[in-house]
Design a protein around this motif. Structure first.
Motif, PDB file in Angstrom:
ATOM      1  N   LYS A   1      41.075  -3.157 -26.901  1.00  0.00           N
ATOM      2  CA  LYS A   1      41.442  -2.386 -28.086  1.00  0.00           C
ATOM      3  C   LYS A   1      42.551  -1.393 -27.769  1.00  0.00           C
ATOM      4  CE  LYS A   1      39.443   0.192 -31.929  1.00  0.00           C
ATOM      5  NZ  LYS A   1      38.201   0.711 -32.538  1.00  0.00           N
ATOM      6  N   GLN A   2      42.464  -0.750 -26.628  1.00  0.00           N
ATOM      7  CA  GLN A   2      43.470   0.228 -26.227  1.00  0.00           C
ATOM      8  C   GLN A   2      44.851  -0.399 -26.115  1.00  0.00           C
ATOM      9  OE1 GLN A   2      42.544   2.149 -22.516  1.00  0.00           O
ATOM     10  NE2 GLN A   2      44.526   3.170 -22.366  1.00  0.00           N
ATOM     11  N   ASN A   3      44.909  -1.646 -25.658  1.00  0.00           N
ATOM     12  CA  ASN A   3      46.187  -2.323 -25.460  1.00  0.00           C
ATOM     13  C   ASN A   3      46.562  -3.248 -26.622  1.00  0.00           C
ATOM     14  OD1 ASN A   3      47.187  -1.763 -22.484  1.00  0.00           O
ATOM     15  ND2 ASN A   3      44.959  -1.965 -22.399  1.00  0.00           N
ATOM     16  N   LYS A   4      45.778  -3.198 -27.709  1.00  0.00           N
ATOM     17  CA  LYS A   4      46.042  -3.985 -28.927  1.00  0.00           C
ATOM     18  C   LYS A   4      46.196  -5.474 -28.611  1.00  0.00           C
ATOM     19  CE  LYS A   4      48.318  -0.073 -31.198  1.00  0.00           C
ATOM     20  NZ  LYS A   4      49.561   0.431 -31.847  1.00  0.00           N
ATOM     21  N   VAL A   5      45.226  -5.978 -27.855  1.00  0.00           N
ATOM     22  CA  VAL A   5      45.249  -7.380 -27.443  1.00  0.00           C
ATOM     23  C   VAL A   5      44.359  -8.190 -28.377  1.00  0.00           C
ATOM     24  CG1 VAL A   5      44.709  -9.004 -25.588  1.00  0.00           C
ATOM     25  CG2 VAL A   5      45.644  -6.741 -25.042  1.00  0.00           C
ATOM     26  N   ALA A   6      44.890  -9.251 -28.942  1.00  0.00           N
ATOM     27  CA  ALA A   6      44.111 -10.175 -29.764  1.00  0.00           C
ATOM     28  C   ALA A   6      43.545 -11.283 -28.880  1.00  0.00           C
ATOM     29  CB  ALA A   6      44.973 -10.764 -30.873  1.00  0.00           C
TER      30      ALA A   6
ATOM     31  N   LYS B   1      54.033  -9.063 -26.394  1.00  0.00           N
ATOM     32  CA  LYS B   1      52.926  -9.138 -27.347  1.00  0.00           C
ATOM     33  C   LYS B   1      51.924 -10.146 -26.803  1.00  0.00           C
ATOM     34  CE  LYS B   1      51.817 -10.118 -32.193  1.00  0.00           C
ATOM     35  NZ  LYS B   1      52.357 -10.551 -33.518  1.00  0.00           N
ATOM     36  N   LEU B   2      50.739  -9.669 -26.424  1.00  0.00           N
ATOM     37  CA  LEU B   2      49.787 -10.479 -25.669  1.00  0.00           C
ATOM     38  C   LEU B   2      48.641 -10.999 -26.539  1.00  0.00           C
ATOM     39  CD1 LEU B   2      48.599 -11.521 -22.943  1.00  0.00           C
ATOM     40  CD2 LEU B   2      47.514  -9.268 -22.691  1.00  0.00           C
ATOM     41  N   VAL B   3      48.316 -12.279 -26.359  1.00  0.00           N
ATOM     42  CA  VAL B   3      47.115 -12.876 -26.926  1.00  0.00           C
ATOM     43  C   VAL B   3      46.402 -13.622 -25.792  1.00  0.00           C
ATOM     44  CG1 VAL B   3      46.186 -14.617 -28.498  1.00  0.00           C
ATOM     45  CG2 VAL B   3      48.025 -13.115 -29.263  1.00  0.00           C
TER      46      VAL B   3
ATOM     47  N   MET C   1      41.978 -11.333 -16.998  1.00  0.00           N
ATOM     48  CA  MET C   1      42.460 -10.699 -18.229  1.00  0.00           C
ATOM     49  C   MET C   1      43.137  -9.366 -17.933  1.00  0.00           C
ATOM     50  SD  MET C   1      39.497 -11.632 -21.040  1.00  0.00           S
ATOM     51  CE  MET C   1      38.081 -11.323 -19.992  1.00  0.00           C
ATOM     52  N   MET C   2      42.615  -8.629 -16.954  1.00  0.00           N
ATOM     53  CA  MET C   2      43.254  -7.374 -16.550  1.00  0.00           C
ATOM     54  C   MET C   2      44.648  -7.638 -15.989  1.00  0.00           C
ATOM     55  SD  MET C   2      40.019  -5.349 -14.834  1.00  0.00           S
ATOM     56  CE  MET C   2      41.000  -3.927 -14.376  1.00  0.00           C
ATOM     57  N   MET C   3      44.777  -8.711 -15.228  1.00  0.00           N
ATOM     58  CA  MET C   3      46.083  -9.089 -14.694  1.00  0.00           C
ATOM     59  C   MET C   3      47.044  -9.433 -15.823  1.00  0.00           C
ATOM     60  SD  MET C   3      47.838  -9.504 -11.895  1.00  0.00           S
ATOM     61  CE  MET C   3      46.668  -9.728 -10.547  1.00  0.00           C
ATOM     62  N   ALA C   4      46.543 -10.141 -16.852  1.00  0.00           N
ATOM     63  CA  ALA C   4      47.379 -10.503 -17.998  1.00  0.00           C
ATOM     64  C   ALA C   4      47.848  -9.255 -18.736  1.00  0.00           C
ATOM     65  CB  ALA C   4      46.595 -11.414 -18.941  1.00  0.00           C
ATOM     66  N   ILE C   5      46.952  -8.286 -18.922  1.00  0.00           N
ATOM     67  CA  ILE C   5      47.312  -7.038 -19.604  1.00  0.00           C
ATOM     68  C   ILE C   5      48.360  -6.274 -18.798  1.00  0.00           C
ATOM     69  CG2 ILE C   5      46.431  -4.767 -20.285  1.00  0.00           C
ATOM     70  CD1 ILE C   5      43.802  -6.176 -21.031  1.00  0.00           C
TER      71      ILE C   5
ATOM     72  N   LEU D   1      33.161  -8.518 -30.287  1.00  0.00           N
ATOM     73  CA  LEU D   1      34.569  -8.202 -30.543  1.00  0.00           C
ATOM     74  C   LEU D   1      34.747  -7.627 -31.944  1.00  0.00           C
ATOM     75  CD1 LEU D   1      36.379 -11.291 -28.933  1.00  0.00           C
ATOM     76  CD2 LEU D   1      35.841  -9.077 -27.901  1.00  0.00           C
ATOM     77  N   GLN D   2      34.027  -8.173 -32.912  1.00  0.00           N
ATOM     78  CA  GLN D   2      34.096  -7.669 -34.283  1.00  0.00           C
ATOM     79  C   GLN D   2      33.649  -6.215 -34.341  1.00  0.00           C
ATOM     80  OE1 GLN D   2      35.070  -9.500 -37.054  1.00  0.00           O
ATOM     81  NE2 GLN D   2      34.736  -7.805 -38.477  1.00  0.00           N
ATOM     82  N   LYS D   3      32.559  -5.905 -33.677  1.00  0.00           N
ATOM     83  CA  LYS D   3      32.031  -4.543 -33.659  1.00  0.00           C
ATOM     84  C   LYS D   3      33.010  -3.574 -33.002  1.00  0.00           C
ATOM     85  CE  LYS D   3      27.974  -1.851 -32.220  1.00  0.00           C
ATOM     86  NZ  LYS D   3      26.653  -1.913 -31.520  1.00  0.00           N
ATOM     87  N   ALA D   4      33.739  -4.046 -31.994  1.00  0.00           N
ATOM     88  CA  ALA D   4      34.695  -3.198 -31.276  1.00  0.00           C
ATOM     89  C   ALA D   4      36.030  -3.083 -32.004  1.00  0.00           C
ATOM     90  CB  ALA D   4      34.916  -3.748 -29.870  1.00  0.00           C
ATOM     91  N   GLY D   5      36.198  -3.814 -33.099  1.00  0.00           N
ATOM     92  CA  GLY D   5      37.447  -3.743 -33.856  1.00  0.00           C
ATOM     93  C   GLY D   5      38.585  -4.524 -33.237  1.00  0.00           C
ATOM     94  N   ILE D   6      38.266  -5.603 -32.513  1.00  0.00           N
ATOM     95  CA  ILE D   6      39.289  -6.427 -31.862  1.00  0.00           C
ATOM     96  C   ILE D   6      39.551  -7.668 -32.700  1.00  0.00           C
ATOM     97  CG2 ILE D   6      39.799  -7.833 -29.811  1.00  0.00           C
ATOM     98  CD1 ILE D   6      38.002  -5.800 -28.275  1.00  0.00           C
ATOM     99  N   LEU D   7      40.810  -7.948 -32.954  1.00  0.00           N
ATOM    100  CA  LEU D   7      41.190  -9.120 -33.733  1.00  0.00           C
ATOM    101  C   LEU D   7      40.929 -10.376 -32.905  1.00  0.00           C
ATOM    102  CD1 LEU D   7      42.534 -10.080 -36.400  1.00  0.00           C
ATOM    103  CD2 LEU D   7      44.720  -9.985 -35.177  1.00  0.00           C
TER     104      LEU D   7
END
Length: 372
Positions: free
Chosen positions: A284-289, A267-269, A254-258, A316-322
């Motif tokens: 969250k910092q990179n606005k990744v869904a 725009k990454l999902v 996932m870090m590689m994808a970011i 994920l919900q608690k961290a505010g990630i879509l």
């Protein structure tokens, strides 16, 4: 000859009964209001004794019950009404019977196929579709599989005569299957297999980077001596009209994808993302869904809690990630009907019931770009 008449007649009668496909609904001719229902909006709000008004096949109003003139009223008598569920990553309509090769049309020869469009292979007559609709799944993101870059997905609505009628959002994203970045111990390798699989994967990822850089240079030119269909298909990634869907599970993948999304401003999902609960700050910092794999599955690694897939949605919900969830894998077409039950499990492991409902309705719509 007469002895054959009854068996032949019986054969035709059985064949007629076998036509279980439901035809698409006719066009709505009159405004209708559903009254006295418990309406779950999908954004966390619940309206007791509410009214839903729809006209020309579209919802026009949702409110508390009030009299309206010249309208057809259907009394729900306290029944619960939910938004249509969205299957966010599936090969529905691309495969009918997974064990029969001739009914499978979800992948293509070659390793890099961004120009392959899953939509044109979608079979609106699939018998599987009705099993999903009867359980509330009304929209689906049809995803190609195979290779490293599989092609483009499209969102379809499941009440259609053909793929043209079904198309709801066409070519919404490119799908990249991240090569595995976990090595296989020597005792578990196949005979003759390369020693360092991670090294091979990194080389593969670098070749994809080079391909994307070539595509970026291609789209930076105003005129082309020759049209390259593969590079043309990637244009939406650079102008952000298409989503970069990366299928992976481990933190380093996932870090590689970011990192790749940062380099090209995509725009990454993330799809799968079993270990996403370990890196919520970075996501969250990179606005990744995130499109999570089915909660009813084993943990990603042996060190995870056995119920970690159940709890990841709440983290994920608690961290505010879509985020949303999907039924992925080779049987990811018919298992989409289990989405309500998967959401129910997440509601038992940290989410509220309305948050779990949002995960498979509004959240999925936002991620796929169809929330309007």
């Amino acid at each position: 000859m007469k002895k054959l008449l009854f068996p032949i007649a019986l054969l035709f009668s059985v064949k007629a009964l076998a036509q279980e496909n439901m035809h698409p609904a006719p066009a709505q001719t009159r405004t209708i209001a559903l009254t006295n229902g418990v309406i779950h909006i999908g954004n966390g709000q619940v309206i007791e004794n509410g009214m839903i008004v729809f006209s020309n096949g579209k919802i026009t109003d949702v409110r508390t019950t009030a009299p309206i003139a010249d309208i057809q009223i259907i009394d729900l008598k306290g029944k619960h009404v939910y938004p249509g569920i969205i299957a966010s990553s599936t090969n529905l309509g691309l495969v009918e019977v997974s064990a029969v090769r001739s009914t499978a049309d979800y992948d293509e020869l070659g390793d890099i196929n961004p120009s392959i469009r899953s939509l044109v292979a979608y079979n609106a007559d699939s018998k599987v579709i009705n099993t999903l609709r009867s359980n509330g799944v009304l929209l689906a993101n049809i995803v190609p599989q195979g290779g490293t870059i599989s092609g483009t997905s499209s969102v379809v609505q499941l009440d259609a005569w053909n793929w043209e009628d079904a198309a709801y959002k066409t070519d919404n994203g490119i799908h990249f299957n991240m090569p595995s970045l976990i090595n296989v111990p020597a005792q578990f390798r196949r005979p003759g297999a390369e020693e360092d699989r991670v090294k091979q994967s990194l080389e593969k990822i670098e070749s994809i980077r080079a391909f994307l850089r070539e595509a970026k240079a291609y789209h930076g030119e105003t005129n082309h001596a020759q049209v390259n269909l593969k590079l043309e298909a990637l244009q939406g990634l650079f102008n952000k009209t298409k989503i970069f869907f990366v299928h992976c599970d481990l933190v380093k993948e996932m870090m590689m994808a970011i990192e790749m999304a940062r380099e090209f401003d995509f725009k990454l999902v993330l799809v799968g993302a079993g270990d996403s609960w370990l890196m919520t700050d970075m996501l969250k910092q990179n606005k990744v869904a995130v499109i999570l794999s089915q909660p009813h599955s084993l943990p990603t690694t042996d060190d995870d809690d056995v119920d970690q897939p159940y709890k990841t949605g709440a983290a994920l919900q608690k961290a505010g990630i879509l985020f949303t969830i999907c039924q992925d894998g080779g049987d990811g077409f018919w298992r989409q009907r289990n989405l309500p039950f998967q959401a129910g499990t997440m509601a038992a492991y940290g989410l509220t019931k309305e948050e779990a409902l949002s995960a498979i309705t509004l959240n999925a719509a936002k991620i796929l770009g169809i929330d309007n």
